[in-house]
Design a protein around this motif. Structure first.
Motif, PDB file in Angstrom:
ATOM      1  N   PRO A   1      26.600  10.140  13.437  1.00  0.00           N
ATOM      2  CA  PRO A   1      26.223  10.725  12.143  1.00  0.00           C
ATOM      3  C   PRO A   1      25.802   9.673  11.123  1.00  0.00           C
ATOM      4  CG  PRO A   1      28.148  11.841  13.005  1.00  0.00           C
ATOM      5  CD  PRO A   1      27.875  10.683  13.920  1.00  0.00           C
ATOM      6  N   GLU A   2      26.381   8.502  11.197  1.00  0.00           N
ATOM      7  CA  GLU A   2      26.015   7.446  10.244  1.00  0.00           C
ATOM      8  C   GLU A   2      24.633   6.852  10.507  1.00  0.00           C
ATOM      9  OE1 GLU A   2      28.824   7.703  12.042  1.00  0.00           O
ATOM     10  OE2 GLU A   2      29.554   5.720  12.697  1.00  0.00           O
ATOM     11  N   ASP A   3      24.004   7.249  11.587  1.00  0.00           N
ATOM     12  CA  ASP A   3      22.611   6.838  11.820  1.00  0.00           C
ATOM     13  C   ASP A   3      21.626   7.734  11.066  1.00  0.00           C
ATOM     14  OD1 ASP A   3      23.553   6.245  15.218  1.00  0.00           O
ATOM     15  OD2 ASP A   3      23.191   4.720  13.667  1.00  0.00           O
ATOM     16  N   THR A   4      22.138   8.794  10.474  1.00  0.00           N
ATOM     17  CA  THR A   4      21.285   9.703   9.719  1.00  0.00           C
ATOM     18  C   THR A   4      20.620   8.969   8.558  1.00  0.00           C
ATOM     19  OG1 THR A   4      22.589  11.652  10.292  1.00  0.00           O
ATOM     20  CG2 THR A   4      21.257  11.772   8.279  1.00  0.00           C
ATOM     21  N   ALA A   5      19.300   9.050   8.518  1.00  0.00           N
ATOM     22  CA  ALA A   5      18.541   8.350   7.486  1.00  0.00           C
ATOM     23  C   ALA A   5      17.061   8.683   7.644  1.00  0.00           C
ATOM     24  CB  ALA A   5      18.730   6.833   7.600  1.00  0.00           C
ATOM     25  N   VAL A   6      16.295   8.231   6.695  1.00  0.00           N
ATOM     26  CA  VAL A   6      14.849   8.225   6.844  1.00  0.00           C
ATOM     27  C   VAL A   6      14.475   6.866   7.429  1.00  0.00           C
ATOM     28  CG1 VAL A   6      12.618   8.391   5.699  1.00  0.00           C
ATOM     29  CG2 VAL A   6      14.532   9.800   4.905  1.00  0.00           C
ATOM     30  N   TYR A   7      13.747   6.905   8.510  1.00  0.00           N
ATOM     31  CA  TYR A   7      13.373   5.681   9.214  1.00  0.00           C
ATOM     32  C   TYR A   7      11.925   5.336   8.861  1.00  0.00           C
ATOM     33  CZ  TYR A   7      17.654   5.652  11.913  1.00  0.00           C
ATOM     34  OH  TYR A   7      18.980   5.574  12.277  1.00  0.00           O
ATOM     35  N   TYR A   8      11.719   4.071   8.521  1.00  0.00           N
ATOM     36  CA  TYR A   8      10.404   3.599   8.105  1.00  0.00           C
ATOM     37  C   TYR A   8       9.912   2.506   9.045  1.00  0.00           C
ATOM     38  CZ  TYR A   8      11.411   5.877   3.627  1.00  0.00           C
ATOM     39  OH  TYR A   8      11.715   6.787   2.640  1.00  0.00           O
ATOM     40  N   CYS A   9       8.689   2.659   9.480  1.00  0.00           N
ATOM     41  CA  CYS A   9       8.048   1.618  10.271  1.00  0.00           C
ATOM     42  C   CYS A   9       7.553   0.512   9.343  1.00  0.00           C
ATOM     43  CB  CYS A   9       6.878   2.208  11.048  1.00  0.00           C
ATOM     44  SG  CYS A   9       6.006   1.009  12.070  1.00  0.00           S
ATOM     45  N   ASN A  10       7.703  -0.701   9.788  1.00  0.00           N
ATOM     46  CA  ASN A  10       7.299  -1.852   8.976  1.00  0.00           C
ATOM     47  C   ASN A  10       6.553  -2.868   9.828  1.00  0.00           C
ATOM     48  OD1 ASN A  10       8.333  -4.911   8.398  1.00  0.00           O
ATOM     49  ND2 ASN A  10       7.832  -3.874   6.485  1.00  0.00           N
ATOM     50  N   ALA A  11       5.577  -3.476   9.229  1.00  0.00           N
ATOM     51  CA  ALA A  11       4.913  -4.631   9.828  1.00  0.00           C
ATOM     52  C   ALA A  11       4.703  -5.650   8.728  1.00  0.00           C
ATOM     53  CB  ALA A  11       3.579  -4.238  10.454  1.00  0.00           C
ATOM     54  N   TYR A  12       4.692  -6.911   9.077  1.00  0.00           N
ATOM     55  CA  TYR A  12       4.413  -7.896   8.050  1.00  0.00           C
ATOM     56  C   TYR A  12       3.601  -9.045   8.610  1.00  0.00           C
ATOM     57  CZ  TYR A  12       8.311 -10.904   9.654  1.00  0.00           C
ATOM     58  OH  TYR A  12       9.154 -11.698  10.387  1.00  0.00           O
ATOM     59  N   LYS A  13       2.879  -9.653   7.699  1.00  0.00           N
ATOM     60  CA  LYS A  13       2.097 -10.836   8.021  1.00  0.00           C
ATOM     61  C   LYS A  13       2.569 -11.978   7.127  1.00  0.00           C
ATOM     62  CE  LYS A  13      -2.183  -8.401   9.270  1.00  0.00           C
ATOM     63  NZ  LYS A  13      -3.646  -8.337   9.063  1.00  0.00           N
ATOM     64  N   LEU A  14       2.532 -13.156   7.672  1.00  0.00           N
ATOM     65  CA  LEU A  14       2.795 -14.363   6.894  1.00  0.00           C
ATOM     66  C   LEU A  14       1.454 -15.060   6.732  1.00  0.00           C
ATOM     67  CD1 LEU A  14       6.043 -15.592   8.672  1.00  0.00           C
ATOM     68  CD2 LEU A  14       5.862 -14.282   6.545  1.00  0.00           C
ATOM     69  N   MET A  15       0.978 -15.135   5.502  1.00  0.00           N
ATOM     70  CA  MET A  15      -0.381 -15.613   5.298  1.00  0.00           C
ATOM     71  C   MET A  15      -0.444 -16.680   4.220  1.00  0.00           C
ATOM     72  SD  MET A  15      -2.723 -12.183   5.719  1.00  0.00           S
ATOM     73  CE  MET A  15      -2.034 -11.313   4.326  1.00  0.00           C
ATOM     74  N   GLY A  16      -1.491 -17.451   4.273  1.00  0.00           N
ATOM     75  CA  GLY A  16      -1.730 -18.454   3.263  1.00  0.00           C
ATOM     76  C   GLY A  16      -0.950 -19.722   3.525  1.00  0.00           C
ATOM     77  N   PRO A  17      -1.238 -20.741   2.702  1.00  0.00           N
ATOM     78  CA  PRO A  17      -0.580 -22.050   2.903  1.00  0.00           C
ATOM     79  C   PRO A  17       0.928 -22.000   2.720  1.00  0.00           C
ATOM     80  CG  PRO A  17      -1.802 -22.002   0.848  1.00  0.00           C
ATOM     81  CD  PRO A  17      -2.181 -20.761   1.602  1.00  0.00           C
ATOM     82  N   THR A  18       1.406 -21.019   1.956  1.00  0.00           N
ATOM     83  CA  THR A  18       2.851 -20.921   1.739  1.00  0.00           C
ATOM     84  C   THR A  18       3.497 -19.884   2.649  1.00  0.00           C
ATOM     85  OG1 THR A  18       2.529 -19.301  -0.022  1.00  0.00           O
ATOM     86  CG2 THR A  18       2.618 -21.625  -0.667  1.00  0.00           C
ATOM     87  N   LEU A  19       2.710 -19.337   3.553  1.00  0.00           N
ATOM     88  CA  LEU A  19       3.200 -18.296   4.462  1.00  0.00           C
ATOM     89  C   LEU A  19       3.874 -17.171   3.697  1.00  0.00           C
ATOM     90  CD1 LEU A  19       4.580 -20.404   7.440  1.00  0.00           C
ATOM     91  CD2 LEU A  19       2.343 -19.315   7.194  1.00  0.00           C
TER      92      LEU A  19
END
Length: 120
Positions: A86-104
Motif C-alpha cells: 500500500p505504501e507504493d501508492t503514488a503518482v509515478y512520473y517518468c524522468n529523463a535528464y541530460k548533462l549539457m554544457g561545460p558545467t554539465l
C-alpha cells in the motif's frame, strides 16, 4: 525530449504492475532515465533509474521488488513492480535528464504522471 508514460492502475497488495515510458529520442541521447513517485502530501522521490551506460539505481524501499529495464531499439524504459505494498501508492512520473554544457548542467524532462494504487 518528450516522454510518454503508460501502465499503472489498481492492484491488491502483493500483486504486480508495470509502467513504461517511451522517449521521443534515442535512449543514448540522455544521461539517464527513470521513475519518480509522489504520494499525497509527500515529496517526489526517485524510485529507480538506469544510466546511459546501463547502471541501475533503486530506492531502498523498492530494492528486491522492482526492476527497471530498457529497450534500446524502442527507446523505452519499463519498471516492473512486484510484491506491491500500500505504501507504493503514488503518482509515478517518468524522468529523463541530460548533462549539457561545460558545467554539465542537468536538464530534466518529465512525462505525465500515471497512478499506481495498491489496496490492502
Amino acid at each position: 525530449v518528450q516522454l510518454q508514460a503508460s501502465g499503472g492502475g489498481l492492484v491488491q497488495a502483493g500483486g504486480s504492475l508495470r509502467v513504461s515510458c517511451a522517449a521521443s529520442e534515442s535512449i543514448f541521447s540522455v544521461s539517464a532515465m527513470g521513475w519518480y513517485r509522489q504520494a499525497p502530501g509527500k515529496q517526489r522521490e526517485l524510485v529507480a533509474s538506469v544510466t546511459w551506460g546501463g547502471s541501475t539505481n533503486y530506492a531502498d524501499s523498492v530494492k528486491g521488488r522492482f526492476a527497471i529495464s530498457r529497450d534500446n531499439a524502442e527507446n523505452t524504459v519499463t519498471l516492473q513492480m512486484n510484491s506491491l505494498k500500500p505504501e507504493d501508492t503514488a503518482v509515478y512520473y517518468c524522468n529523463a535528464y541530460k548533462l549539457m554544457g561545460p558545467t554539465l548542467r542537468r536538464y530534466d524532462y518529465w512525462g505525465q504522471g500515471t497512478e499506481v494504487t495498491v489496496s490492502s
